[in-house]
Write an enzyme that holds these catalytic residues in place. Structure first.
Site, PDB file in Angstrom:
ATOM      1  N   ASN A 117       0.972  -1.074   0.030  1.00 15.20           N
ATOM      2  CA  ASN A 117       0.067   0.017  -0.062  1.00 15.20           C
ATOM      3  C   ASN A 117       0.851   1.220   0.040  1.00 15.20           C
ATOM      4  O   ASN A 117       1.443   1.623   1.060  1.00 15.20           O
ATOM      5  CB  ASN A 117      -0.916  -0.130   1.361  1.00 15.20           C
ATOM      6  N   ARG A 139      -2.680  -2.051  -3.408  1.00 19.87           N
ATOM      7  CA  ARG A 139      -3.738  -1.013  -3.492  1.00 19.87           C
ATOM      8  C   ARG A 139      -3.679   0.038  -4.436  1.00 19.87           C
ATOM      9  O   ARG A 139      -2.460   0.844  -4.607  1.00 19.87           O
ATOM     10  CB  ARG A 139      -3.866  -0.362  -2.106  1.00 19.87           C
ATOM     11  N   HIS A 165     -11.924   4.611  -1.059  1.00 26.75           N
ATOM     12  CA  HIS A 165     -12.380   3.521   0.021  1.00 26.75           C
ATOM     13  C   HIS A 165     -12.951   2.554  -0.256  1.00 26.75           C
ATOM     14  O   HIS A 165     -13.508   1.574   0.593  1.00 26.75           O
ATOM     15  CB  HIS A 165     -12.954   4.299   1.304  1.00 26.75           C
ATOM     16  N   HIS A 191     -16.056   5.187   6.900  1.00 25.97           N
ATOM     17  CA  HIS A 191     -14.656   4.873   7.269  1.00 25.97           C
ATOM     18  C   HIS A 191     -14.040   6.229   7.560  1.00 25.97           C
ATOM     19  O   HIS A 191     -13.741   7.039   6.789  1.00 25.97           O
ATOM     20  CB  HIS A 191     -13.926   4.346   5.880  1.00 25.97           C
ATOM     21  N   LEU A 192     -13.813   6.373   8.928  1.00 28.11           N
ATOM     22  CA  LEU A 192     -13.335   7.656   9.566  1.00 28.11           C
ATOM     23  C   LEU A 192     -11.559   7.539  10.012  1.00 28.11           C
ATOM     24  O   LEU A 192     -11.445   6.859  10.859  1.00 28.11           O
ATOM     25  CB  LEU A 192     -14.204   8.074  10.778  1.00 28.11           C
ATOM     26  N   GLY A 193     -10.888   7.646   8.813  1.00 29.19           N
ATOM     27  CA  GLY A 193      -9.522   7.881   9.255  1.00 29.19           C
ATOM     28  C   GLY A 193      -8.793   9.289   9.100  1.00 29.19           C
ATOM     29  O   GLY A 193      -9.672  10.200   9.203  1.00 29.19           O
ATOM     30  N   GLY A 217      -8.118  10.314   6.254  1.00 24.63           N
ATOM     31  CA  GLY A 217      -8.986  10.415   4.986  1.00 24.63           C
ATOM     32  C   GLY A 217     -10.498  10.012   5.463  1.00 24.63           C
ATOM     33  O   GLY A 217     -10.375   8.830   6.284  1.00 24.63           O
ATOM     34  N   ARG A 239      -8.255  17.847   4.867  1.00 27.13           N
ATOM     35  CA  ARG A 239      -8.937  17.889   3.718  1.00 27.13           C
ATOM     36  C   ARG A 239     -10.292  18.530   4.081  1.00 27.13           C
ATOM     37  O   ARG A 239     -10.857  18.348   5.017  1.00 27.13           O
ATOM     38  CB  ARG A 239      -9.222  16.744   3.014  1.00 27.13           C
ATOM     39  N   ASP A 250      -5.176  15.515  14.178  1.00 25.30           N
ATOM     40  CA  ASP A 250      -5.330  14.475  14.902  1.00 25.30           C
ATOM     41  C   ASP A 250      -6.364  14.268  15.849  1.00 25.30           C
ATOM     42  O   ASP A 250      -6.524  15.084  16.747  1.00 25.30           O
ATOM     43  CB  ASP A 250      -3.887  13.845  15.600  1.00 25.30           C
ATOM     44  N   ARG A 270      -7.334  12.419  18.137  1.00 28.35           N
ATOM     45  CA  ARG A 270      -6.851  12.064  19.724  1.00 28.35           C
ATOM     46  C   ARG A 270      -6.436  13.255  20.359  1.00 28.35           C
ATOM     47  O   ARG A 270      -6.759  13.440  21.312  1.00 28.35           O
ATOM     48  CB  ARG A 270      -5.836  10.928  19.564  1.00 28.35           C
ATOM     49  N   GLY A 281      -9.601   4.524  12.073  1.00 35.82           N
ATOM     50  CA  GLY A 281      -8.779   4.910  13.306  1.00 35.82           C
ATOM     51  C   GLY A 281      -9.911   5.829  14.178  1.00 35.82           C
ATOM     52  O   GLY A 281      -9.892   5.362  15.198  1.00 35.82           O
ATOM     53  N   GLU A 285     -13.216   3.199  14.871  1.00 36.27           N
ATOM     54  CA  GLU A 285     -12.954   2.194  15.642  1.00 36.27           C
ATOM     55  C   GLU A 285     -12.657   2.573  17.133  1.00 36.27           C
ATOM     56  O   GLU A 285     -12.683   1.863  17.894  1.00 36.27           O
ATOM     57  CB  GLU A 285     -11.672   1.406  15.037  1.00 36.27           C
ATOM     58  N   GLU A 290      -8.066  -3.184   4.658  1.00 31.92           N
ATOM     59  CA  GLU A 290      -8.307  -3.176   3.226  1.00 31.92           C
ATOM     60  C   GLU A 290      -7.070  -4.119   2.669  1.00 31.92           C
ATOM     61  O   GLU A 290      -7.145  -4.780   1.654  1.00 31.92           O
ATOM     62  CB  GLU A 290      -7.833  -1.901   2.777  1.00 31.92           C
TER      63      GLU A 290
END
Ligand code: ADP
Length: 397
Positions: free
Chosen positions: A11, A93, A181, A208-210, A212, A241, A283, A285, A328, A331, A382
């Site tokens: 990837n 990928r 994604h 899908h929340l990372g 991106g 973004r 980030d 966190r 990320g 989850e 993925e």
């Protein structure tokens, strides 16, 4: 596939190459690692085996490393750490497959040349995905390489979900919604019915929340709509973004503020989203741990926009049976899942706060027993999806 046969998954992003090795018929993860900081400063490599022990580490202090140098190192590393494993395929990928590539494909020099023509559609990512394919073709031409496209899962969406309201002559040039994604959503679509067979034919929205971030509406495991469009900057606000933007803003930035294309691109891709709104960090966190009002505002905007897109995607499906969190943030962020589900009460979403707060590992239902809509956490994978595709294609000959 024999016990010692392995599939390597690559990837490759703009500044990193991640790799994983899956071995044996059950595709057990046996080795994973990454090289980061390509092209800038000190590139770093780390590899871990199945139980997380570090089995390789290196830094490049004598000048920047490029993709080719990185791949050369990885091929050497893999060969010396194969431990009796035989590489039967390398899966890649690949961010863009256009409309023509609706599933995984065996990659050869001719196909790579063809994919090269799609670079204008994904100039920031596609060249980096293709570079390692060329490296492996040169270094190990006999090893089958399989390309798995992030757009492929969305190719079958209804026409209305794919088209912009632009003149046909522009649409015909390929200016349409592709969605991204896709490998993550395909993985979710493959896992959910195994966890809950009742949901095999369901109307599902997955987030899908990372770094991106996007969302996808699925009916019976097939993509019906997605928040990312022509590029991966559309839809939700992300780490850096901006997500969906009135196109008039771009005209204003250029006409009134005198920004050129490069400056607008930098603003939209690298300076916006959670970072831009908070002024603190991209980030999640870090933002969750901050008491700054602007950190809270950035999270609130993300939650709000997830809620708006959820309503829109549920409308595209004509209902909602399940909501899935992945990536990320999806989850790991108890607070974000809780806030999104609270806002989605009108759709029949009711979270089991205790199950959610337990911050589950693995595939877990976190909705309340009586919730009309199921809520699930499904860790993104993925890489495993790519390994499965590679295995299928190799076994099909
Ligand atoms: P990428 O899209 O680069 O693969 P990831 O899927 O790893 O990124 O997601 C990175 C995001 O997940 C970051 O915003 C990070 O802060 C967030 N994240 C990771 N762990 C947690 C956590 N425990 N709580 C909240 N957010 C988290």
């Amino acid at each position: 596939m024999q016990a010692n046969d392995s599939i390597i998954v690559i990837n490759a992003g703009s500044s990193s190459i991640k790799f994983s090795m899956y071995s044996g018929p059950a595709l057990d993860l046996t080795l994973r690692g990454k090289i980061e900081n390509l092209y800038s400063g000190v590139a770093r490599f780390i590899a871990q085996n199945a139980d997380g022990s570090v089995v390789g580490e290196r830094e490049w202090r004598d000048g920047p490393l490029n993709h080719e140098g990185g791949m050369r190192f990885l091929v050497d590393f893999a060969q010396t750490h194969l431990d009796g494993h035989r590489v039967i395929a390398v899966g890649h990928r690949i961010v863009h497959g256009g409309v023509a590539h609706s599933g995984p494909q065996r990659l050869d020099a001719a196909l790579v040349d063809e994919l090269e023509k799609l670079v204008p559609l994904a100039p920031l990512h596609l060249p980096h995905n293709l570079a390692p394919v060329r490296s492996v073709l040169a270094m190990a031409p006999d090893v089958p390489q399989i390309g798995c496209f992030d757009t492929a899962f969305h190719v079958g969406q209804p026409a209305e979900a794919q088209e912009f309201a632009l003149p046909a002559r522009i649409t015909d040039l390929g200016v349409r919604r592709y969605g991204f994604h896709g490998l993550s959503y395909e993985y979710i679509a493959s896992v959910l019915p195994k966890a809950e067979p009742r949901l095999a034919q369901a109307k599902v929205v997955a987030a899908h929340l990372g770094n991106g971030a996007s969302m996808c509406a699925m009916q019976s495991g097939r993509s019906m709509a997605s928040t990312m469009g022509f590029t991966a900057v559309d839809g939700l606000p992300m780490g850096t973004r901006c997500g969906a933007l009135d196109p008039g803003v771009v005209l204003y930035l250029m006409q009134e503020l005198g920004m050129d294309v490069a400056a607008v691109q930098k603003l939209m891709y690298q300076e916006s989203g959670l970072l831009g709104v908070s002024g603190i960090s991209s980030d999640m966190r870090t933002l969750e741990q901050s008491d700054e009002p602007r950190a809270k505002a950035a999270i609130a905007l993300m939650v709000y926009r997830i809620g708006r897109e959820l309503g829109s995607l549920a409308a595209a499906l004509g209902g909602l049976d399940a909501l899935v969190f992945s990536g990320g943030i999806g989850e790991n962020s108890v607070a974000l899942r809780s806030a999104v589900c609270k806002d989605a009460a009108w759709l029949g979403v009711e979270l089991d706060e205790a199950a959610n707060a337990a911050n589950p590992r693995g595939v877990t239902r976190v909705s309340a027993p009586g919730s009309k809509v199921d809520v699930w956490v499904i860790p993104a994978n993925e890489e495993l999806m790519i390994a499965q595709h590679a295995l299928e294609l190799v076994e099909a000959g």
